[in-house]
Design a protein around this motif. Sequence first.
Motif, PDB file in Angstrom:
ATOM      1  N   SER A 231      86.149 -25.956  17.065  1.00 44.94           N
ATOM      2  CA  SER A 231      85.682 -26.356  18.402  1.00 44.94           C
ATOM      3  C   SER A 231      84.874 -25.234  19.082  1.00 44.94           C
ATOM      4  N   PHE A 232      84.884 -24.046  18.511  1.00 46.97           N
ATOM      5  CA  PHE A 232      84.074 -22.933  19.033  1.00 46.97           C
ATOM      6  C   PHE A 232      82.892 -22.685  18.072  1.00 46.97           C
ATOM      7  N   SER A 233      81.659 -22.516  18.628  1.00 44.88           N
ATOM      8  CA  SER A 233      80.486 -22.326  17.767  1.00 44.88           C
ATOM      9  C   SER A 233      79.960 -20.891  17.767  1.00 44.88           C
ATOM     10  N   THR A 234      79.883 -20.315  18.956  1.00 43.78           N
ATOM     11  CA  THR A 234      79.284 -18.977  19.060  1.00 43.78           C
ATOM     12  C   THR A 234      80.141 -18.129  20.000  1.00 43.78           C
ATOM     13  N   LEU A 235      79.793 -16.850  20.080  1.00 45.07           N
ATOM     14  CA  LEU A 235      80.556 -15.971  20.969  1.00 45.07           C
ATOM     15  C   LEU A 235      80.386 -16.367  22.437  1.00 45.07           C
ATOM     16  N   ASP A 236      79.324 -17.125  22.727  1.00 40.17           N
ATOM     17  CA  ASP A 236      79.135 -17.605  24.102  1.00 40.17           C
ATOM     18  C   ASP A 236      80.222 -18.583  24.529  1.00 40.17           C
ATOM     19  N   ASP A 237      80.916 -19.154  23.542  1.00 36.87           N
ATOM     20  CA  ASP A 237      81.979 -20.113  23.881  1.00 36.87           C
ATOM     21  C   ASP A 237      83.228 -19.442  24.446  1.00 36.87           C
ATOM     22  N   VAL A 238      83.277 -18.100  24.398  1.00 38.02           N
ATOM     23  CA  VAL A 238      84.409 -17.415  25.029  1.00 38.02           C
ATOM     24  C   VAL A 238      84.148 -17.395  26.528  1.00 38.02           C
ATOM     25  N   SER A 277      82.117 -15.744  10.619  1.00 35.81           N
ATOM     26  CA  SER A 277      81.737 -16.763  11.598  1.00 35.81           C
ATOM     27  C   SER A 277      81.981 -16.278  13.023  1.00 35.81           C
ATOM     28  N   ASP A 278      80.947 -16.394  13.867  1.00 30.11           N
ATOM     29  CA  ASP A 278      81.113 -16.035  15.277  1.00 30.11           C
ATOM     30  C   ASP A 278      81.971 -17.061  16.010  1.00 30.11           C
ATOM     31  N   GLY A 279      81.854 -18.334  15.577  1.00 33.96           N
ATOM     32  CA  GLY A 279      82.684 -19.379  16.195  1.00 33.96           C
ATOM     33  C   GLY A 279      84.155 -19.069  15.976  1.00 33.96           C
ATOM     34  N   GLU A 280      84.466 -18.643  14.753  1.00 37.19           N
ATOM     35  CA  GLU A 280      85.859 -18.305  14.437  1.00 37.19           C
ATOM     36  C   GLU A 280      86.333 -17.131  15.279  1.00 37.19           C
ATOM     37  N   LEU A 281      85.470 -16.104  15.407  1.00 33.54           N
ATOM     38  CA  LEU A 281      85.860 -14.947  16.232  1.00 33.54           C
ATOM     39  C   LEU A 281      86.107 -15.384  17.679  1.00 33.54           C
ATOM     40  N   ALA A 282      85.211 -16.253  18.177  1.00 33.01           N
ATOM     41  CA  ALA A 282      85.381 -16.757  19.556  1.00 33.01           C
ATOM     42  C   ALA A 282      86.706 -17.487  19.695  1.00 33.01           C
ATOM     43  N   ALA A 283      87.045 -18.299  18.700  1.00 35.07           N
ATOM     44  CA  ALA A 283      88.299 -19.059  18.746  1.00 35.07           C
ATOM     45  C   ALA A 283      89.499 -18.119  18.736  1.00 35.07           C
ATOM     46  N   LEU A 284      89.452 -17.108  17.860  1.00 32.05           N
ATOM     47  CA  LEU A 284      90.606 -16.208  17.767  1.00 32.05           C
ATOM     48  C   LEU A 284      90.763 -15.370  19.038  1.00 32.05           C
ATOM     49  N   ILE A 285      89.638 -14.958  19.602  1.00 27.11           N
ATOM     50  CA  ILE A 285      89.714 -14.213  20.875  1.00 27.11           C
ATOM     51  C   ILE A 285      90.342 -15.093  21.957  1.00 27.11           C
TER      52      ILE A 285
ATOM     53  N   LEU B 409      88.148 -33.064  13.896  1.00 28.57           N
ATOM     54  CA  LEU B 409      87.161 -32.923  14.958  1.00 28.57           C
ATOM     55  C   LEU B 409      85.775 -33.103  14.352  1.00 28.57           C
ATOM     56  N   VAL B 410      84.990 -34.061  14.864  1.00 25.96           N
ATOM     57  CA  VAL B 410      83.653 -34.277  14.298  1.00 25.96           C
ATOM     58  C   VAL B 410      82.537 -34.034  15.320  1.00 25.96           C
ATOM     59  N   GLU B 411      82.906 -33.925  16.582  1.00 25.93           N
ATOM     60  CA  GLU B 411      81.878 -33.677  17.607  1.00 25.93           C
ATOM     61  C   GLU B 411      82.546 -33.056  18.822  1.00 25.93           C
ATOM     62  N   ILE B 412      81.849 -32.126  19.452  1.00 32.01           N
ATOM     63  CA  ILE B 412      82.358 -31.590  20.711  1.00 32.01           C
ATOM     64  C   ILE B 412      81.186 -31.409  21.666  1.00 32.01           C
ATOM     65  N   ASN B 413      81.332 -31.902  22.873  1.00 31.65           N
ATOM     66  CA  ASN B 413      80.246 -31.866  23.867  1.00 31.65           C
ATOM     67  C   ASN B 413      78.917 -32.306  23.242  1.00 31.65           C
ATOM     68  N   SER B 414      78.966 -33.395  22.518  1.00 33.68           N
ATOM     69  CA  SER B 414      77.802 -34.007  21.849  1.00 33.68           C
ATOM     70  C   SER B 414      77.222 -33.173  20.701  1.00 33.68           C
ATOM     71  N   GLN B 415      77.863 -32.086  20.351  1.00 35.92           N
ATOM     72  CA  GLN B 415      77.435 -31.294  19.199  1.00 35.92           C
ATOM     73  C   GLN B 415      78.311 -31.628  17.995  1.00 35.92           C
ATOM     74  N   PRO B 416      77.686 -31.912  16.852  1.00 35.78           N
ATOM     75  CA  PRO B 416      78.487 -32.270  15.678  1.00 35.78           C
ATOM     76  C   PRO B 416      79.292 -31.078  15.162  1.00 35.78           C
ATOM     77  N   ARG B 417      80.433 -31.377  14.561  1.00 37.19           N
ATOM     78  CA  ARG B 417      81.250 -30.341  13.935  1.00 37.19           C
ATOM     79  C   ARG B 417      81.526 -30.742  12.494  1.00 37.19           C
ATOM     80  N   ILE B 418      81.479 -29.755  11.619  1.00 43.82           N
ATOM     81  CA  ILE B 418      81.761 -30.020  10.208  1.00 43.82           C
ATOM     82  C   ILE B 418      82.860 -29.068   9.762  1.00 43.82           C
ATOM     83  N   LYS B 419      83.800 -29.569   8.962  1.00 47.40           N
ATOM     84  CA  LYS B 419      84.821 -28.691   8.372  1.00 47.40           C
ATOM     85  C   LYS B 419      84.442 -28.531   6.913  1.00 47.40           C
ATOM     86  N   LEU B 420      84.065 -27.313   6.534  1.00 45.58           N
ATOM     87  CA  LEU B 420      83.677 -27.062   5.148  1.00 45.58           C
ATOM     88  C   LEU B 420      84.906 -26.780   4.304  1.00 45.58           C
TER      89      LEU B 420
END
Lengths: 556, 556
Positions: A231-238, A277-285, B409-420
Amino acid sequence: MSLLATKMSSDDLICSRKMARQNGIVQPLLTDLYQITMAYAYWKSGKVNDVAVFDLFFRTNPFQGEFTIFAGLEECLKFLENFHYSDSDIEYLKQTLPENIEPEFFAYLKDLTCKDIKLSAIEEGSVVFPRVPLLRVEGPLIIAQLLETTLLTLVNFASLMATNAARYRMVAGKHVSLLEFGLRRAQGPDGGLSASKYAYIGGFDGTSNVLAGKMFNIPVKGTHAHSFVTSFSTLDDVSSATLSHAETRAPCNLLQLASEWRKKVSSIIDISPEEASDGELAALISYAIAFPSGFMALVDTYDVKRSGLLNFCAVALALNDCGYRALGIRIDSGDLAYLSVLARETFDQIAREFQLPWFSKLTIVASNDINEETILSLNEQGHKIDSFGIGTHLVTCQRQPALGCVYKLVEINSQPRIKLSQDVGKVTIPGHKEAYRLFGADGHALIDLLQRSSEPPPEVGQKVLCRHPFQESKRAYVIPSKVEHLYKMYWSDGHICIKPKPLLEVRERVQSSLRTLRQDIKRNLNPTPYKVAVSDNLYNFIHDLWLQNAPIGELS
Amino acid sequence: MSLLATKMSSDDLICSRKMARQNGIVQPLLTDLYQITMAYAYWKSGKVNDVAVFDLFFRTNPFQGEFTIFAGLEECLKFLENFHYSDSDIEYLKQTLPENIEPEFFAYLKDLTCKDIKLSAIEEGSVVFPRVPLLRVEGPLIIAQLLETTLLTLVNFASLMATNAARYRMVAGKHVSLLEFGLRRAQGPDGGLSASKYAYIGGFDGTSNVLAGKMFNIPVKGTHAHSFVTSFSTLDDVSSATLSHAETRAPCNLLQLASEWRKKVSSIIDISPEEASDGELAALISYAIAFPSGFMALVDTYDVKRSGLLNFCAVALALNDCGYRALGIRIDSGDLAYLSVLARETFDQIAREFQLPWFSKLTIVASNDINEETILSLNEQGHKIDSFGIGTHLVTCQRQPALGCVYKLVEINSQPRIKLSQDVGKVTIPGHKEAYRLFGADGHALIDLLQRSSEPPPEVGQKVLCRHPFQESKRAYVIPSKVEHLYKMYWSDGHICIKPKPLLEVRERVQSSLRTLRQDIKRNLNPTPYKVAVSDNLYNFIHDLWLQNAPIGELS
């Protein structure tokens, strides 16, 4: 999974148990219809005052093992205590049974309770063996018969589940923590609740199931799922990166600290920070800010080696700057032996590099489709896992999803009853019996002995002839160093005579009872069968009755 | 088993359903702790207004088959309707979560409901296939996440059970009656109730479980057990032998009539009456007196051929003298093919001898450890069984006790999400999607097609490019004769939008949905996989996103 346990006050506990009981679906209608049609036929045949003895037992140990853990007794006692047909039950039965049923029968049912039933049982949490009755139910034939299905339902899955859990505990060893994570794959909501309860009894340390935690006062555990990370994509999501220092309460910028640590750590463990992954770092933070003292991170959403471990270490070191210690990681996919060793090496490296010895001791949880064989294989390969989270295989008992307990009439109006079968293993052992466990000088259990209740109990130091119930030539003398009478009366005169022990004590009973078994009986591969015997007197009694009842065949 | 069915008034039904719901353990705490810790971390990260889309789907059909029946939707809707944390739940969570949780979070939880959630689903009772979402949950990230475990628990076992039952129905054929007898071996009390309900949906005709009958208005069936027979020893045990004639009401002595008939029948079928058990005859007479219009007798307590059949025929003919017709027999052990043929021959012989043509039509029920393979083998051997009573294998789904539905989770705030995942089968299909079933000219389903929701739906008569989601070269053009949009909105704005259908209609839906599948997809041995495809647009969308998210590896 933050390793968060909890204790409820005893008032809360009583309240939530009461609630569980009142809301229960364990009621007299939770039975097979034929129990009720039989009750009517007995009633109609004037058998209201007949007195019966039923034995509840199983014929084969589950999971290709040679022992079973008996569980479910407390629920059986609650069922007896609350046994009562409601007005709406009676109304439903009136509509369900044929029209010509005499109305007096329904009045009879309406007043039925278990006050005239006596229930003797082996202590809950004990190791038990085929053919030794777990429960002995005595009392009016009709009511004893009406209890059959519900008692079986309550004992079968509880014992199967406790046995399964105890087997996991044995292969995992004492020092590994075992967590039950199976609710989502369980057989229905209550299948999940029962699984949590009896997994705990069998030796698990906790469950992810919050309602089970609330109802049974079991420690509950858990942190986050892959969806939290994705659910987190980039560090901006923190959104808020600030955490107060544990002691000074000074604000720390966890995002900045973690980003700096990621650079430092990446050079040490030779992983490029660009790969993580920056999204992962954002999530863990974000998770660490919510649970600074309970930081346990899932590290396999993208790549354990190149992303998850690096990000975890960065956040754990940032938390350390703020005065908090991380708990550890969870790995939910991949080669668990390799990845756990890799993680431990990484932790050791960081512990040395930054002089943080506790970093070596971080908890590693593994949780992907684990069963007994997986654990044995991991043990052989060498792993660094501290805790297993186990779901599907545990809670559905995938290897054998049912225990085959049966409930057989063995005596009526003081006359023995035998159920014959072309399959010798299915012949029942008739009459009112007692069961004894005979122990050797080294403290190990040697044999379980069934006797007629009229016989004197075996005595310490006295030679006892133990016979195979069906094979004439299989006999042995045993001189016990200790004799344990296996039955206690748990229900009589409408009351529970022995208060069920708290879950925690039943859980301890499982381990102490297992310790009395020789290792070769408990081992996973080709275990030695434990012996169950009958006294010479009972042997003759069975075989006389068998001959009386079996028709003489004719070869044609 | 007398084939006794019943109907409740609709008032009773509503009342007992309400009761079931109120007493339910299906409540927000029936979840994994990590859902709640994640909720807090989301809340703490300011993600209260984030909007998410989750898909609930499975990856592999159960039982080595190529189809699954979707069930559990009604229970999911009830769960959404009643979703609410009680004061005692909040209190428990306060004790369970770490001390430093902000109190406002608990206030937030206290007010949570599902009013902002939208739930779209495939119709309950439909055949469904891997990767096509069964449920799509849209709404606030936190609440959508909190629903995960409970929705999975409700769908997984329900769908597994309905699929299992539907498979039994297919191998048994339309004209055989199927009865669920599994309560005593089920995974806990509610495991048993769920099994009864979803076995009925999957195509069973009734259950032995009385509470399931009461709660879900399912026909309940059953007569007596071996213990009923063994509780009688001699003909003296018949306390009252008198039965009133069905029409004249004149008293008949059933004991005397049956004894006489036993002599006559024994000479015809060449079995000595001395070989037959008198206790069994006494039991059957007593049962017939209690249920003269519902006489169905268990005949294998001693010996089907030399005792049970003879005693049954004697009592059935005696009942006939009193103006009642017996229903039939149940066989619970031995060679079911041979014994059922023997029983039918005996019935035919008596029908001819005494000019009672209905005797040929007596029902033969078989019920010993039956599974899909047993039925297939009996079909091959030729049998005369009218009805199967099925327990353990059915209710525990022994062959595969868990369906692996997941919630991603496949989408958040209209952005798609993929689990690799390193395992391609575990890569999720991102974004908000629609699912269509395309039918051929012969009415059979050809393929399920997933598209992005922004794409126009496929049209009848128009060529559609269908692609394998992960294998580039696997593509096919399909020109559908009919297009079915698989999703309907079942929950929105805090209300159920489409009232769940009564059980009986869901049961019919299972059969009508199965009829749209080609036989080779449904067969037991090596079935052909049904195709699930994605549109070209969705294919490209998945693979672009995959490349964006997957780190570039390094060989070393």
